[in-house]
Design an enzyme around this catalytic site. Structure first.
Site, PDB file in Angstrom:
ATOM      1  N   HIS A 136       0.837  -1.192   0.000  1.00 57.00           N
ATOM      2  CA  HIS A 136       0.000   0.000   0.000  1.00 57.00           C
ATOM      3  C   HIS A 136       0.874   1.245   0.000  1.00 57.00           C
ATOM      4  O   HIS A 136       1.897   1.314   0.683  1.00 57.00           O
ATOM      5  CB  HIS A 136      -0.926   0.016   1.223  1.00 57.00           C
ATOM      6  CG  HIS A 136      -2.109   0.894   1.005  1.00 57.00           C
ATOM      7  ND1 HIS A 136      -2.039   2.261   1.088  1.00 57.00           N
ATOM      8  CD2 HIS A 136      -3.384   0.591   0.672  1.00 57.00           C
ATOM      9  CE1 HIS A 136      -3.232   2.778   0.836  1.00 57.00           C
ATOM     10  NE2 HIS A 136      -4.070   1.776   0.575  1.00 57.00           N
ATOM     11  N   HIS A 137       0.447   2.215  -0.776  1.00 57.43           N
ATOM     12  CA  HIS A 137       1.198   3.466  -0.902  1.00 57.43           C
ATOM     13  C   HIS A 137       1.281   4.220   0.427  1.00 57.43           C
ATOM     14  O   HIS A 137       2.169   5.054   0.624  1.00 57.43           O
ATOM     15  CB  HIS A 137       0.554   4.354  -1.966  1.00 57.43           C
ATOM     16  CG  HIS A 137       1.540   5.082  -2.807  1.00 57.43           C
ATOM     17  ND1 HIS A 137       2.547   5.857  -2.280  1.00 57.43           N
ATOM     18  CD2 HIS A 137       1.676   5.157  -4.143  1.00 57.43           C
ATOM     19  CE1 HIS A 137       3.253   6.388  -3.264  1.00 57.43           C
ATOM     20  NE2 HIS A 137       2.750   5.965  -4.395  1.00 57.43           N
ATOM     21  N   ALA A 138       0.416   3.916   1.371  1.00 54.01           N
ATOM     22  CA  ALA A 138       0.465   4.571   2.680  1.00 54.01           C
ATOM     23  C   ALA A 138       1.675   4.116   3.501  1.00 54.01           C
ATOM     24  O   ALA A 138       2.072   4.807   4.437  1.00 54.01           O
ATOM     25  CB  ALA A 138      -0.825   4.300   3.465  1.00 54.01           C
TER      26      ALA A 138
END
Length: 166
Positions: A136-138
């Site tokens: 996930h880009h988070a």
């Protein structure tokens, strides 16, 4: 352990929709070392499942209606969920691999789990296999994700030297 979710990372979590995933993916096509046993990929999968992830790969988002959004440590990540073993049907063409990865990439990561998955995919023509990673880009951006991947790679096949991105 909890820690606040930084605003930019929170944006990636809040903006995500079924039709707009916020994870990044990387596909590596690999060749087993010379004289590798038939179960080389299966053994690699098991060795990766034995690795316990470190932050941020062991964190899950906790976003409530009231209160500060935080990352919480997952008590015991299910590595059978995070590291899976797949195989392409014969003849194992690259077009089949791309179709599979397209399907895998379209599914959102489960937010009740740490936000990464690794799939080892056997059956490519020429004895090759692939490793497809979703993160996930988070928890990672594309550049640092590639840097972690490069650091985990081995240019000399040493079966006892397993390094992971998580």
């Amino acid at each position: 352990m909890t820690r606040g979710i930084p605003p930019l990372d929170l944006m990636f979590l809040l903006a995500e929709r079924d039709t707009q995933p916020s994870h990044v993916g990387a596909l590596l096509i690999l060749r087993p070392p010379p004289r590798a046993p038939r179960d080389y990929v299966a053994a690699l999968v098991e060795r990766h499942r034995a690795i316990q992830p470190r932050p941020p790969y062991n964190l899950v988002p906790d976003i409530r209606v009231a209160g500060r959004p935080v990352w919480r440590e997952a008590p015991a990540p299910d590595m059978r969920y995070h590291v899976s073993h797949l195989a392409l049907p014969r003849p194992g063409r690259e077009a089949q691999l791309w179709e599979l990865v397209e399907d895998l990439h379209s599914v959102l990561l489960d937010r009740r789990q740490p936000l990464f998955r690794v799939r080892f995919i056997e059956g490519l023509q020429g004895g090759r296999f692939a490793m497809y990673t979703q993160i996930h880009h988070a928890i990672v951006d594309g550049v640092s994700g590639l840097a972690r991947t490069a650091a985990a790679l081995n240019d000399a096949p040493r079966p006892d030297d397993i390094r992971s991105i998580y």
